[in-house]
Write a protein that holds these residues in place. Sequence first.
Motif, short mmCIF file in Angstrom:
data_model
loop_
_atom_site.label_atom_id
_atom_site.label_comp_id
_atom_site.label_asym_id
_atom_site.label_seq_id
_atom_site.Cartn_x
_atom_site.Cartn_y
_atom_site.Cartn_z
N ALA A 44 0.84 -1.18 0.00
CA ALA A 44 0.00 0.00 0.00
C ALA A 44 0.88 1.24 0.00
O ALA A 44 1.86 1.29 0.74
CB ALA A 44 -0.90 0.00 1.22
N PRO A 45 0.52 2.23 -0.79
CA PRO A 45 1.30 3.48 -0.78
C PRO A 45 1.23 4.15 0.58
O PRO A 45 0.23 4.06 1.30
CB PRO A 45 0.62 4.34 -1.85
CG PRO A 45 -0.19 3.40 -2.67
CD PRO A 45 -0.55 2.26 -1.77
N ILE A 46 2.31 4.82 0.94
CA ILE A 46 2.38 5.47 2.26
C ILE A 46 1.31 6.55 2.42
O ILE A 46 0.89 6.85 3.53
CB ILE A 46 3.80 6.04 2.50
CG1 ILE A 46 3.99 6.34 3.99
CG2 ILE A 46 4.05 7.27 1.65
CD1 ILE A 46 5.41 6.57 4.40
N THR A 47 0.84 7.08 1.31
CA THR A 47 -0.19 8.12 1.39
C THR A 47 -1.52 7.58 1.91
O THR A 47 -2.39 8.35 2.29
CB THR A 47 -0.40 8.77 0.00
OG1 THR A 47 -0.71 7.74 -0.94
CG2 THR A 47 0.83 9.53 -0.44
N GLU A 48 -1.69 6.28 1.98
CA GLU A 48 -2.93 5.69 2.47
C GLU A 48 -2.95 5.55 3.99
O GLU A 48 -3.97 5.21 4.56
CB GLU A 48 -3.15 4.31 1.84
CG GLU A 48 -3.41 4.37 0.35
CD GLU A 48 -3.65 2.99 -0.24
OE1 GLU A 48 -3.82 2.01 0.51
OE2 GLU A 48 -3.64 2.90 -1.48
N PHE A 49 -1.84 5.81 4.68
CA PHE A 49 -1.77 5.68 6.13
C PHE A 49 -2.00 7.02 6.80
O PHE A 49 -1.63 8.07 6.27
CB PHE A 49 -0.41 5.14 6.56
CG PHE A 49 -0.15 3.74 6.08
CD1 PHE A 49 -0.68 2.65 6.76
CD2 PHE A 49 0.60 3.51 4.92
CE1 PHE A 49 -0.46 1.36 6.30
CE2 PHE A 49 0.81 2.22 4.47
CZ PHE A 49 0.29 1.14 5.16
N ASP A 50 -2.61 7.00 7.99
CA ASP A 50 -2.81 8.20 8.78
C ASP A 50 -1.53 8.48 9.56
O ASP A 50 -1.22 7.78 10.52
CB ASP A 50 -3.98 8.01 9.74
CG ASP A 50 -4.21 9.24 10.61
OD1 ASP A 50 -3.68 10.32 10.29
OD2 ASP A 50 -4.94 9.11 11.62
N LEU A 51 -0.78 9.46 9.12
CA LEU A 51 0.51 9.76 9.73
C LEU A 51 0.51 11.08 10.50
O LEU A 51 1.58 11.61 10.84
CB LEU A 51 1.60 9.79 8.65
CG LEU A 51 1.78 8.47 7.88
CD1 LEU A 51 2.79 8.63 6.77
CD2 LEU A 51 2.17 7.35 8.81
N ASP A 52 -0.67 11.59 10.81
CA ASP A 52 -0.74 12.83 11.60
C ASP A 52 -0.10 12.61 12.96
O ASP A 52 -0.37 11.63 13.65
CB ASP A 52 -2.20 13.26 11.79
CG ASP A 52 -2.81 13.81 10.51
OD1 ASP A 52 -2.04 14.20 9.61
OD2 ASP A 52 -4.06 13.82 10.42
N GLY A 53 0.80 13.50 13.35
CA GLY A 53 1.47 13.43 14.65
C GLY A 53 2.67 12.50 14.68
O GLY A 53 3.32 12.37 15.72
#
Length: 63
Positions: free
Chosen positions: A1-10
């Motif tokens: 899965a592309p990294i843009t699909e993960f919630d990386l806030d914080g």
Amino acid sequence: APITEFDLDGVEPTFHPIGDLSNVLREDKIRGSFTQEVALENAPKQEDGSFLIPSILGEGGDR
């Protein structure tokens, strides 16, 4: 899965995947070394103070 699909806030960016590393190498210390004669005493072949080894490239023969 592309990294843009993960919630990386914080999530803080990292510059090394293992984290906080420090130098784990020993301190350099001057020690004695082998003489040329000792280094060559078990060599199957030698010439002019150097190891003589079979050639793996070209015409063959020892080099």
